[in-house]
Design a protein around this motif. Structure first.
Motif, PDB file in Angstrom:
ATOM      1  N   THR A  22       0.849  -1.198   0.000  1.00 56.42           N
ATOM      2  CA  THR A  22       0.000   0.000   0.000  1.00 56.42           C
ATOM      3  C   THR A  22       0.877   1.237   0.000  1.00 56.42           C
ATOM      4  N   SER A  23       1.984   1.178   0.687  1.00 55.34           N
ATOM      5  CA  SER A  23       3.053   2.166   0.810  1.00 55.34           C
ATOM      6  C   SER A  23       2.700   3.630   0.593  1.00 55.34           C
ATOM      7  N   PHE A  24       2.556   4.322   1.689  1.00 52.88           N
ATOM      8  CA  PHE A  24       2.508   5.782   1.710  1.00 52.88           C
ATOM      9  C   PHE A  24       1.343   6.395   0.932  1.00 52.88           C
ATOM     10  N   ARG A  25       0.207   5.762   0.979  1.00 62.63           N
ATOM     11  CA  ARG A  25      -0.933   6.353   0.278  1.00 62.63           C
ATOM     12  C   ARG A  25      -1.306   7.701   0.890  1.00 62.63           C
ATOM     13  N   GLN A  26      -1.113   7.813   2.230  1.00 62.60           N
ATOM     14  CA  GLN A  26      -1.358   9.089   2.893  1.00 62.60           C
ATOM     15  C   GLN A  26      -0.059   9.812   3.246  1.00 62.60           C
ATOM     16  N   GLY A  27       1.065   9.252   2.866  1.00 64.99           N
ATOM     17  CA  GLY A  27       2.331   9.907   3.174  1.00 64.99           C
ATOM     18  C   GLY A  27       3.117   9.165   4.226  1.00 64.99           C
ATOM     19  N   VAL A  28       4.437   9.343   4.193  1.00 69.58           N
ATOM     20  CA  VAL A  28       5.333   8.598   5.063  1.00 69.58           C
ATOM     21  C   VAL A  28       5.065   8.853   6.537  1.00 69.58           C
ATOM     22  N   VAL A  29       4.767  10.087   6.904  1.00 70.84           N
ATOM     23  CA  VAL A  29       4.575  10.392   8.321  1.00 70.84           C
ATOM     24  C   VAL A  29       3.294   9.783   8.861  1.00 70.84           C
ATOM     25  N   ASP A  30       2.386   9.381   7.971  1.00 68.45           N
ATOM     26  CA  ASP A  30       1.125   8.790   8.410  1.00 68.45           C
ATOM     27  C   ASP A  30       1.110   7.271   8.239  1.00 68.45           C
ATOM     28  N   ASP A  31       2.236   6.693   7.912  1.00 68.14           N
ATOM     29  CA  ASP A  31       2.282   5.253   7.662  1.00 68.14           C
ATOM     30  C   ASP A  31       2.418   4.494   8.982  1.00 68.14           C
ATOM     31  N   MET A  32       1.618   4.875   9.963  1.00 70.12           N
ATOM     32  CA  MET A  32       1.724   4.299  11.287  1.00 70.12           C
ATOM     33  C   MET A  32       1.403   2.809  11.357  1.00 70.12           C
ATOM     34  N   PRO A  33       0.404   2.307  10.613  1.00 60.97           N
ATOM     35  CA  PRO A  33       0.096   0.878  10.744  1.00 60.97           C
ATOM     36  C   PRO A  33       1.295  -0.024  10.481  1.00 60.97           C
ATOM     37  N   MET A  34       2.083   0.266   9.439  1.00 58.63           N
ATOM     38  CA  MET A  34       3.223  -0.587   9.131  1.00 58.63           C
ATOM     39  C   MET A  34       4.311  -0.454  10.194  1.00 58.63           C
ATOM     40  N   LEU A  35       4.492   0.751  10.709  1.00 57.32           N
ATOM     41  CA  LEU A  35       5.457   0.937  11.789  1.00 57.32           C
ATOM     42  C   LEU A  35       5.017   0.159  13.022  1.00 57.32           C
ATOM     43  N   GLN A  36       3.734   0.160  13.288  1.00 54.92           N
ATOM     44  CA  GLN A  36       3.217  -0.580  14.437  1.00 54.92           C
ATOM     45  C   GLN A  36       3.360  -2.080  14.248  1.00 54.92           C
ATOM     46  N   VAL A  37       3.219  -2.553  13.018  1.00 52.77           N
ATOM     47  CA  VAL A  37       3.443  -3.975  12.731  1.00 52.77           C
ATOM     48  C   VAL A  37       4.867  -4.366  13.120  1.00 52.77           C
ATOM     49  N   LEU A  38       5.837  -3.547  12.705  1.00 51.17           N
ATOM     50  CA  LEU A  38       7.230  -3.838  13.035  1.00 51.17           C
ATOM     51  C   LEU A  38       7.479  -3.786  14.542  1.00 51.17           C
ATOM     52  N   GLU A  39       6.911  -2.774  15.186  1.00 49.34           N
ATOM     53  CA  GLU A  39       7.109  -2.638  16.629  1.00 49.34           C
ATOM     54  C   GLU A  39       6.555  -3.845  17.379  1.00 49.34           C
ATOM     55  N   GLU A  40       5.379  -4.299  16.987  1.00 49.11           N
ATOM     56  CA  GLU A  40       4.771  -5.444  17.658  1.00 49.11           C
ATOM     57  C   GLU A  40       5.498  -6.739  17.317  1.00 49.11           C
ATOM     58  N   ALA A  41       5.862  -6.907  16.042  1.00 45.68           N
ATOM     59  CA  ALA A  41       6.538  -8.139  15.624  1.00 45.68           C
ATOM     60  C   ALA A  41       7.870  -8.310  16.339  1.00 45.68           C
ATOM     61  N   SER A  42       8.611  -7.221  16.494  1.00 47.09           N
ATOM     62  CA  SER A  42       9.950  -7.321  17.092  1.00 47.09           C
ATOM     63  C   SER A  42       9.908  -7.625  18.584  1.00 47.09           C
ATOM     64  N   LYS A  43       8.720  -7.576  19.206  1.00 45.87           N
ATOM     65  CA  LYS A  43       8.615  -7.907  20.621  1.00 45.87           C
ATOM     66  C   LYS A  43       8.791  -9.401  20.877  1.00 45.87           C
ATOM     67  N   SER A  44       8.441 -10.215  19.912  1.00 46.37           N
ATOM     68  CA  SER A  44       8.467 -11.663  20.145  1.00 46.37           C
ATOM     69  C   SER A  44       9.091 -12.449  19.004  1.00 46.37           C
ATOM     70  N   ILE A  45       9.550 -11.770  17.955  1.00 45.25           N
ATOM     71  CA  ILE A  45      10.160 -12.451  16.813  1.00 45.25           C
ATOM     72  C   ILE A  45      11.633 -12.089  16.776  1.00 45.25           C
ATOM     73  N   PHE A  46      12.499 -13.060  17.010  1.00 46.14           N
ATOM     74  CA  PHE A  46      13.920 -12.777  17.131  1.00 46.14           C
ATOM     75  C   PHE A  46      14.714 -13.408  15.987  1.00 46.14           C
ATOM     76  N   VAL A  47      14.250 -13.147  14.765  1.00 47.28           N
ATOM     77  CA  VAL A  47      14.998 -13.410  13.539  1.00 47.28           C
ATOM     78  C   VAL A  47      14.950 -12.124  12.728  1.00 47.28           C
ATOM     79  N   PRO A  48      15.791 -11.988  11.696  1.00 54.53           N
ATOM     80  CA  PRO A  48      15.831 -10.725  10.939  1.00 54.53           C
ATOM     81  C   PRO A  48      14.489 -10.372  10.288  1.00 54.53           C
ATOM     82  N   LEU A  49      14.164  -9.085  10.328  1.00 57.18           N
ATOM     83  CA  LEU A  49      12.955  -8.554   9.715  1.00 57.18           C
ATOM     84  C   LEU A  49      13.340  -7.541   8.638  1.00 57.18           C
ATOM     85  N   THR A  50      12.817  -7.754   7.442  1.00 57.47           N
ATOM     86  CA  THR A  50      13.022  -6.818   6.336  1.00 57.47           C
ATOM     87  C   THR A  50      11.698  -6.136   6.039  1.00 57.47           C
TER      88      THR A  50
END
Length: 557
Positions: free
Chosen positions: A303-331
């Motif tokens: 979907t990437s930046f349909r509303q702009g980079v500063v508003d791309d919070m859902p994807m940032l939140q996905v990374l934040e939540e995933a990194s809490k319990s997933i300890f392999v590399p994330l791209t």
């Protein structure tokens, strides 16, 4: 209950969130070092270095951390754990600097950090590899000798007579032996990433922190070592999650054929286009793959930046939540480029966009269309670097290992080689790969904008240019094979992996475990990626790894 807080030296580069989460997963609280004066009084310091050596040392000096760190380390009675670049900075110097000249390190360990030889091996060294112990340490109390750890680096510290007493473990890559961890007294450091090494890494952190708690960290002892023993880099299985919003505005994992992610007649849609395929929620699905043994996970934001980079919070939140319990590399990939907000007029550089994802939990960023445009400009300027492309900007600060270039070409069949513009690399096709009219040649035309627009540049050219600009890895897709389940495009994989000296990830087309065996047996790719067949539970990750091992292809257990 722990009796101390871990002092974390976060100097602002790369993904430190995963280190935080790993420490907390071991049951310890964190105190951030925000001022040099805090270093002397710290009970135990963890320094997770991410990025390039030259950039890191500049930041340490600018913030006044270098002198207090040297003093802290010189005492010898204060616990310290350095990770990756955090280990390399302990040495006297490193060749990893934009000028190409050696730059001084902290000078705690004798020796110079040097680059792997690209003429003899694929560089960076990325993936899961073993370690040969030179000492038994309390930090390794819970870690088995048979367990692999995750490495990602282009530079290494060789073992010398002057530093051999520091060696805790060593590792080999393509015949080259190097220091994979060090210990002397209460100073420990690893070239590999514990926070990205699954349970193995968590167990190392647990052992280190417990030893600090019990005040027995400095009881490591030398062991008999077989200096002829070698370790082996495994081939990686990467799982990709195409993430986008559906028609209801929910973030879902989806998958399509040739980029069409909507349900079709085969799925019961009788008129028009169906809704976006929903194969699960990003974080929960990624967690499932972590438990099932995925070596890496890639979130591809389509979907990437349909509303702009500063508003791309859902994807940032996905990374934040995933990194809490997933300890392999994330791209993470999708829309990582320079961006100007149409409403405010504010411009964000590709580096600033990438930084947001690194701080949210990404270890690597994947560049797609922007890399193709950068390659075109690079070729047009007679291969002159400007340091203004997204590849150059990001790799300079975070290191080449943090930049993945995703190339999405499609086949252009031709009857003979002479009919093709000489700037394109023409690939020979065997009978099984011949075109619809029996063509035995093709070139691979790159596309941008999610495959919707073709460019007059071939995949091999983009791969070479990306490497020269500073990419550390190529994710190689083929639109013709995507979603077909007939196997990877072997001629494409051979052509690109032969043209570059950085790792290549094969993508598009996997339908069963035999396809992983095939691509690893018949091409030089270092990793292979799949999505739909795992999402639909048609094939299990462990079935792929079992098939690989049955065919003498190294796979992480």
């Amino acid at each position: 209950m722990p009796t101390f807080k871990v002092s974390l030296l976060d100097y602002g580069a790369g993904n430190v969130r995963s280190v935080r989460n790993a420490i907390m997963a071991c049951g310890y609280e964190i105190e951030d070092i925000t001022d040099p004066s805090q270093i002397a009084d710290a009970r135990a310091i963890i320094f997770p270095g991410v990025g390039s050596f030259g950039s890191a040392m500049k930041v340490l000096k600018r913030r006044g951390y270098d002198a207090p760190l040297k003093e802290y380390l010189s005492r010898g009675d204060k616990p310290f754990l350095g990770i990756c670049l955090g280990m390399q900075t302990l040495f006297e110097s490193s060749d990893e600097n934009e000028s190409g000249e050696a730059i001084p390190g902290l000078g705690v360990i004798p020796g110079k950090v040097i680059k792997f030889d690209e003429t003899k091996m694929v560089v960076p060294h990325i993936g899961w590899n073993g370690r040969i112990r030179h000492q038994e340490s309390p930090a390794l109390k819970y870690v088995s000798n048979e367990e692999d750890a995750y490495f990602v680096h282009s530079f290494y510290a060789p073992i010398t007579d002057e530093n051999k007493d520091w060696v805790l473990t060593r590792t080999t890559y393509s015949g080259q032996s190097f220091i994979s961890s060090v210990q002397k007294g209460k100073i420990i450091a690893t070239q590999f990433h514990p926070e990205k090494s699954g349970n193995t890494g968590l167990n190392l952190l647990k052992g280190f922190l417990e030893a600090v708690e019990n005040d027995n960290l400095d009881t490591a002892v030398k062991v008999d070592v077989d200096m002829n023993a070698e370790t082996q880099l495994t081939k990686r299985i990467v799982v990709a999650l195409d993430v986008r919003t559906n028609d209801n505005g929910d973030l879902v994992v989806t998958k399509g054929d040739q980029y069409d992610v909507r349900e079709n007649e085969k799925e019961g849609v009788t008129s028009g286009r169906g809704g976006v395929r929903n194969l699960g929620k990003p974080v929960s699905l990624a967690g499932r793959y972590y438990e099932e043994g995925a070596d890496e996970i890639a979130f591809l934001n389509i979907t990437s930046f349909r509303q702009g980079v500063v508003d791309d919070m859902p994807m940032l939140q996905v990374l934040e939540e995933a990194s809490k319990s997933i300890f392999v590399p994330l791209t993470v990939g999708g829309g990582i480029r320079e961006y100007t907000d149409p409403e405010s007029g504010e411009t964000w550089s590709a580096l600033e966009v990438a930084a947001r994802y690194f701080r949210a939990g990404a270890d690597k960023v994947s560049l797609g269309s922007d890399a193709v445009y950068a390659a075109e400009k690079f070729i047009a300027s007679y291969r002159e670097k400007t340091m203004e492309t997204s590849i150059e900007e990001i790799s300079l600060v975070y290191g080449v290992q943090a930049v993945v270039v995703s190339i999405d070409p499609k086949r252009v069949y031709v009857a003979n080689k002479v009919s093709v513009d000489e700037k394109h690399v023409v690939v020979d096709l065997d009978e099984d790969n011949a075109g619809p009219n029996g063509e035995r040649y093709c070139w691979y035309q790159c596309t941008v904008k999610g495959g919707r627009e073709a460019r007059d540049i071939c995949a091999v050219t983009v791969a070479r240019a990306s490497q020269d600009l500073g990419a550390g890895e190529i994710m190689l897709n083929c639109i013709d094979m995507d979603g077909q389940g007939n196997g990877f495009d072997l001629p494409l994989m051979r052509a690109v992996s032969a043209a570059v000296t950085i790792p290549v990830i094969a993508s598009s087309g996997a339908g069963n475990e035999a396809h992983f065996v095939e691509v690893f047996s018949k091409t030089n790719v270092q990793a292979a990626l799949a999505a739909g067949m795992f999402h639909r539970k048609e094939v299990e990750i462990q079935a792929c790894k079992s098939a690989m091992r049955d065919n003498s292809i190294p796979a992480r257990r």
